[in-house]
Write a protein that holds these residues in place. Structure first.
Motif, PDB file in Angstrom:
ATOM      1  N   LYS A  88       0.837  -1.206   0.000  1.00 34.40           N
ATOM      2  CA  LYS A  88       0.000   0.000   0.000  1.00 34.40           C
ATOM      3  C   LYS A  88       0.863   1.243   0.000  1.00 34.40           C
ATOM      4  N   TYR A  89       1.859   1.284   0.820  1.00 31.48           N
ATOM      5  CA  TYR A  89       2.714   2.461   0.964  1.00 31.48           C
ATOM      6  C   TYR A  89       3.463   2.730  -0.343  1.00 31.48           C
ATOM      7  N   ILE A  90       4.030   1.685  -0.938  1.00 30.23           N
ATOM      8  CA  ILE A  90       4.802   1.873  -2.167  1.00 30.23           C
ATOM      9  C   ILE A  90       3.885   2.373  -3.283  1.00 30.23           C
ATOM     10  N   HIS A  91       2.704   1.737  -3.407  1.00 30.67           N
ATOM     11  CA  HIS A  91       1.789   2.146  -4.473  1.00 30.67           C
ATOM     12  C   HIS A  91       1.348   3.615  -4.300  1.00 30.67           C
ATOM     13  N   GLN A  92       1.007   3.978  -3.060  1.00 27.69           N
ATOM     14  CA  GLN A  92       0.566   5.358  -2.813  1.00 27.69           C
ATOM     15  C   GLN A  92       1.716   6.346  -3.011  1.00 27.69           C
ATOM     16  N   SER A  93       2.915   5.959  -2.638  1.00 29.19           N
ATOM     17  CA  SER A  93       4.055   6.871  -2.809  1.00 29.19           C
ATOM     18  C   SER A  93       4.344   7.084  -4.287  1.00 29.19           C
ATOM     19  N   VAL A  94       4.139   6.047  -5.119  1.00 25.03           N
ATOM     20  CA  VAL A  94       4.337   6.207  -6.561  1.00 25.03           C
ATOM     21  C   VAL A  94       3.285   7.143  -7.140  1.00 25.03           C
ATOM     22  N   GLU A  95       2.045   7.034  -6.659  1.00 28.75           N
ATOM     23  CA  GLU A  95       0.986   7.937  -7.122  1.00 28.75           C
ATOM     24  C   GLU A  95       1.341   9.388  -6.808  1.00 28.75           C
ATOM     25  N   ILE A  96       1.813   9.631  -5.605  1.00 28.52           N
ATOM     26  CA  ILE A  96       2.199  10.992  -5.204  1.00 28.52           C
ATOM     27  C   ILE A  96       3.336  11.491  -6.074  1.00 28.52           C
ATOM     28  N   LYS A  97       4.314  10.673  -6.310  1.00 22.60           N
ATOM     29  CA  LYS A  97       5.447  11.078  -7.144  1.00 22.60           C
ATOM     30  C   LYS A  97       5.013  11.322  -8.587  1.00 22.60           C
ATOM     31  N   SER A  98       4.002  10.555  -9.051  1.00 16.86           N
ATOM     32  CA  SER A  98       3.522  10.749 -10.421  1.00 16.86           C
ATOM     33  C   SER A  98       2.853  12.111 -10.578  1.00 16.86           C
ATOM     34  N   GLN A  99       2.103  12.573  -9.556  1.00 18.37           N
ATOM     35  CA  GLN A  99       1.484  13.891  -9.596  1.00 18.37           C
ATOM     36  C   GLN A  99       2.557  14.980  -9.668  1.00 18.37           C
ATOM     37  N   LYS A 100       3.605  14.852  -8.883  1.00 22.20           N
ATOM     38  CA  LYS A 100       4.697  15.829  -8.937  1.00 22.20           C
ATOM     39  C   LYS A 100       5.379  15.793 -10.302  1.00 22.20           C
ATOM     40  N   TYR A 101       5.509  14.601 -10.868  1.00 20.78           N
ATOM     41  CA  TYR A 101       6.125  14.438 -12.181  1.00 20.78           C
ATOM     42  C   TYR A 101       5.301  15.169 -13.243  1.00 20.78           C
ATOM     43  N   LEU A 102       3.949  15.097 -13.110  1.00 17.41           N
ATOM     44  CA  LEU A 102       3.069  15.777 -14.049  1.00 17.41           C
ATOM     45  C   LEU A 102       3.186  17.294 -13.927  1.00 17.41           C
ATOM     46  N   THR A 114      -3.531  -2.428 -12.620  1.00 16.81           N
ATOM     47  CA  THR A 114      -2.680  -3.470 -13.230  1.00 16.81           C
ATOM     48  C   THR A 114      -1.256  -3.352 -12.728  1.00 16.81           C
ATOM     49  N   SER A 115      -0.826  -2.119 -12.600  1.00 13.91           N
ATOM     50  CA  SER A 115       0.530  -1.916 -12.075  1.00 13.91           C
ATOM     51  C   SER A 115       0.655  -2.478 -10.669  1.00 13.91           C
ATOM     52  N   TYR A 116      -0.429  -2.265  -9.893  1.00 13.93           N
ATOM     53  CA  TYR A 116      -0.418  -2.771  -8.509  1.00 13.93           C
ATOM     54  C   TYR A 116      -0.362  -4.290  -8.499  1.00 13.93           C
ATOM     55  N   LEU A 117      -1.217  -4.898  -9.379  1.00 16.31           N
ATOM     56  CA  LEU A 117      -1.233  -6.360  -9.437  1.00 16.31           C
ATOM     57  C   LEU A 117       0.099  -6.907  -9.973  1.00 16.31           C
ATOM     58  N   GLU A 118       0.646  -6.252 -11.005  1.00 14.27           N
ATOM     59  CA  GLU A 118       1.946  -6.690 -11.519  1.00 14.27           C
ATOM     60  C   GLU A 118       3.036  -6.533 -10.469  1.00 14.27           C
ATOM     61  N   PHE A 119       2.889  -5.460  -9.693  1.00 16.38           N
ATOM     62  CA  PHE A 119       3.854  -5.246  -8.606  1.00 16.38           C
ATOM     63  C   PHE A 119       3.823  -6.402  -7.603  1.00 16.38           C
ATOM     64  N   MET A 120       2.621  -6.863  -7.252  1.00 15.61           N
ATOM     65  CA  MET A 120       2.497  -7.990  -6.310  1.00 15.61           C
ATOM     66  C   MET A 120       3.007  -9.292  -6.944  1.00 15.61           C
ATOM     67  N   THR A 121       2.694  -9.454  -8.269  1.00 20.20           N
ATOM     68  CA  THR A 121       3.203 -10.658  -8.965  1.00 20.20           C
ATOM     69  C   THR A 121       4.726 -10.660  -8.989  1.00 20.20           C
ATOM     70  N   LEU A 122       5.269  -9.468  -9.325  1.00 22.26           N
ATOM     71  CA  LEU A 122       6.727  -9.361  -9.349  1.00 22.26           C
ATOM     72  C   LEU A 122       7.328  -9.645  -7.982  1.00 22.26           C
ATOM     73  N   TYR A 123       6.641  -9.141  -6.954  1.00 20.47           N
ATOM     74  CA  TYR A 123       7.136  -9.381  -5.592  1.00 20.47           C
ATOM     75  C   TYR A 123       7.131 -10.884  -5.289  1.00 20.47           C
ATOM     76  N   GLY A 124       6.022 -11.541  -5.680  1.00 21.19           N
ATOM     77  CA  GLY A 124       5.950 -12.989  -5.430  1.00 21.19           C
ATOM     78  C   GLY A 124       7.037 -13.752  -6.164  1.00 21.19           C
ATOM     79  N   ASP A 125       7.265 -13.370  -7.458  1.00 19.89           N
ATOM     80  CA  ASP A 125       8.312 -14.065  -8.228  1.00 19.89           C
ATOM     81  C   ASP A 125       9.689 -13.829  -7.623  1.00 19.89           C
TER      82      ASP A 125
END
Length: 433
Positions: A88-102, A114-125
């Motif tokens: 949760k923290y990583i996903h929310q921190s990326v959202e905040i950084k994306s707003q600043k990037y914009l 999808t990014s969140y789900l891929e992130f969890m899949t990547l974590y599992g792998d």
């Protein structure tokens, strides 16, 4: 009519479906694909209701993460809540950084579910991969520790083996050195003994040759008198007992008989009694001959005494008197033969014994010299036998020493190879530590 009704029913069904059907299309706005689809299918914009789902609430993120982790059966134990919170923290921190990037770059960075789900899949792998790597590392570490422990044990064993074998090697080298020195010493002794044996063999061969020459010369001297002696013995053997009785029973013995009787008494050392009244036998030799058990007293045994007479040890006093009587010109073989055949045989025997003695006097020094040389030869032979025995003993000892040296050299080579092998293993084992 039935077909018309059926078509109407189907057409009515289609209309109801068209009126009530709802299709939901879920698309990601990432990349150029979404833009290209909108251009190719404008109805997606004009005939559809577009709902933009941007940010998930924290509860959704937590719930999705927890469900996803439980579904994938990733054993986290007590760390499950912390890991979900991390997602949760990583996903929310990326959202905040994306707003600043914009705001800064005027470019969108879409953070989708999808990014969140891929992130969890990547974590599992990644987790499974790291767990597998850790498990492999643990196994390698355990194996390495086992190898190190085994190496320590082997190092102790090798060190103990080296500590035991090095003194044995030094002892073996010392024994080989002593054996070589003894072989050198025994070889010198054998060489010296061989020289002595060679000298003794030469001396023995020379003395044997000398003995053979002297024996041949002595035999030749004795052989000169042997025919005469054999001739006399042959004549004696032909005599009959009655021939001796004839001599014994002579009432008036002629001078030839008394002289032969005197010589026989001298030869057999028979004492005689003088009887001057008896002109025919004034010295009593004929009477003594008739009374002697060795002579005419027992004619049957007289020939045995004559044949067994010790011709090799006649006294010089006997020889001197007998030779003087034989040299008397009044007593010849012809005169003796005219009296009796038996008397002739006795005369020939006495003459042959004297000639044999004369030759024996020449032979005796030769015999003494032969005996002396034979004694020296026997001594040399004894020494030669002793030298040969010593030489055989030395050769046997040398052979045993050579075998012992070869055996110890093999032991030395085996020990050196084993020590080198142990040292190499010890060095390799220490490298592991």
């Amino acid at each position: 009519e039935m077909c018309i009704r059926d078509r109407r029913r189907v057409h009515g069904y289609y209309n109801r479906v068209k009126k009530n059907i709802h299709i939901i299309l879920a698309m990601s706005p990432l990349s150029e694909e979404f833009r290209n689809r909108l251009r190719q299918f404008p109805s997606l914009v004009s005939c559809c209701t577009i709902d933009w789902f941007t940010e998930w609430p924290a509860e959704a993120l937590v719930g999705v993460a927890r469900g996803n982790l439980v579904e994938k059966d990733i054993t986290l134990g007590d760390s499950l809540d912390a890991v979900v919170e991390m997602f949760k923290y990583i996903h929310q921190s990326v959202e905040i950084k994306s707003q600043k990037y914009l705001q800064i770059m005027r470019r969108h960075n879409y953070v989708t579910p999808t990014s969140y789900l891929e992130f969890m899949t990547l974590y599992g792998d990644i987790l499974k991969k790291k767990r597998k790597e850790n498990e492999q590392k643990q196994q390698r570490l355990k194996k390495g520790i086992d190898v190190l422990n085994d190496a320590k044990v082997k190092i102790e064993i090798l060190q103990d083996t080296l500590n035991k074998q090095r003194p044995i090697l030094e002892k073996t080298k010392q024994e080989i050195k002593i054996t070589k020195e003894e072989i050198t010493q025994k070889t010198e002794e054998a060489k010296s003994k061989k020289e002595l044996v060679s000298q003794a063999q030469e001396s023995a061969a020379q003395q044997e040759a000398d003995v053979s020459v002297l024996q041949a010369e002595a035999q030749k001297k004795l052989a000169e008198a042997e025919p005469i002696l054999q001739q006399a013995i042959t004549v004696l053997k032909k005599l009959q007992v009655n021939d001796f009785y004839f001599i014994k029973n002579l009432p008036h013995p002629p001078p030839a008989v008394t002289k032969v009787a005197e010589m026989m008494c001298v030869m057999f050392e028979i004492p005689a009694k003088q009887d001057k009244k008896n002109a025919e036998d004034p010295y009593g030799y004929f009477a003594a001959m008739k009374l002697s058990d060795k002579l005419l007293s027992n004619p049957n045994k007289m020939k045995d005494y004559i044949f067994n007479y010790d011709k090799d040890h006649i006294k010089e006093s006997i020889v001197k008197r007998t030779v003087a009587l034989l040299n008397n010109p009044d007593i010849t073989l012809e005169k003796v033969e005219s009296v009796s055949v038996a008397l002739k045989g006795l005369y020939m025997w006495i003459d042959a014994m004297m000639k044999y003695h004369e030759n024996l006097k020449l032979v005796t020094p030769l015999r003494m010299k032969v005996a002396e040389i034979q004694a020296r030869l026997d001594k040399v032979r004894a020494e030669l036998a002793a030298y040969k025995k010593e030489l055989d003993d030395i050769d046997e000892r040398l052979a045993n020493l050579e075998d012992d040296k070869r055996r110890k050299e093999r032991e030395e080579a085996d020990l050196i190879a084993n020590i080198n092998k142990c040292e190499k293993r010890l060095e390799n084992s220490k490298k592991l530590l």
